[in-house]
Write a protein that holds these residues in place. Structure first.
Motif, short mmCIF file in Angstrom:
data_model
loop_
_atom_site.label_atom_id
_atom_site.label_comp_id
_atom_site.label_asym_id
_atom_site.label_seq_id
_atom_site.Cartn_x
_atom_site.Cartn_y
_atom_site.Cartn_z
N LYS A 91 -22.31 -28.07 38.15
CA LYS A 91 -22.09 -28.27 36.71
C LYS A 91 -22.69 -29.61 36.36
O LYS A 91 -22.32 -30.63 36.93
CB LYS A 91 -20.61 -28.26 36.38
CG LYS A 91 -20.28 -28.77 34.98
CD LYS A 91 -19.83 -27.67 34.10
CE LYS A 91 -19.34 -28.11 32.75
NZ LYS A 91 -20.35 -28.64 31.87
N THR A 92 -23.62 -29.62 35.42
CA THR A 92 -24.19 -30.88 34.99
C THR A 92 -23.19 -31.61 34.11
O THR A 92 -22.38 -31.00 33.43
CB THR A 92 -25.50 -30.68 34.23
OG1 THR A 92 -25.26 -29.82 33.12
CG2 THR A 92 -26.56 -30.06 35.12
N TRP A 93 -23.27 -32.92 34.13
CA TRP A 93 -22.37 -33.76 33.34
C TRP A 93 -22.72 -33.63 31.87
O TRP A 93 -23.88 -33.68 31.48
CB TRP A 93 -22.48 -35.20 33.80
CG TRP A 93 -21.74 -36.13 32.89
CD1 TRP A 93 -22.28 -36.98 32.01
CD2 TRP A 93 -20.33 -36.27 32.78
NE1 TRP A 93 -21.31 -37.67 31.34
CE2 TRP A 93 -20.08 -37.25 31.79
CE3 TRP A 93 -19.25 -35.67 33.40
CZ2 TRP A 93 -18.80 -37.64 31.43
CZ3 TRP A 93 -17.98 -36.06 33.04
CH2 TRP A 93 -17.77 -37.03 32.06
N ASP A 94 -21.70 -33.43 31.05
CA ASP A 94 -21.89 -33.39 29.60
C ASP A 94 -20.96 -34.43 29.00
O ASP A 94 -19.76 -34.19 28.88
CB ASP A 94 -21.58 -32.00 29.07
CG ASP A 94 -21.82 -31.88 27.58
OD1 ASP A 94 -22.21 -32.87 26.93
OD2 ASP A 94 -21.62 -30.77 27.05
N ALA A 95 -21.50 -35.56 28.62
CA ALA A 95 -20.69 -36.66 28.09
C ALA A 95 -20.03 -36.29 26.77
O ALA A 95 -19.10 -36.94 26.33
CB ALA A 95 -21.54 -37.91 27.91
#
Length: 65
Positions: free
Chosen positions: A59-63
């Motif tokens: 899962k890519t980081w989503d700020a």
């Protein structure tokens, strides 16, 4: 009534309980491996499943979450 219903965070334990209900045993883990892949697909997550049934979900980081 779910066994883990009262624990927090609820969503995490809901998913854990669902995963725990998948039948599996030593050397018979294809169903749980496939459950993990479906989990990733349903959430548009990147995943890798190798021939042995190992699964890596990314899962890519989503700020903005």
């Amino acid at each position: 009534m779910a066994v883990l219903e009262q624990l927090e965070p609820k969503k995490v334990f809901q998913i854990f309980e669902e995963l725990s209900s998948v039948p599996r045993g030593t050397f018979y883990d294809e169903k749980v491996s496939n459950w993990c892949v479906e989990f990733a697909k349903n959430r548009n997550l990147e995943y890798i499943q190798d021939e042995a049934g190992n699964v890596i979900i990314k899962k890519t980081w989503d700020a903005g979450i």
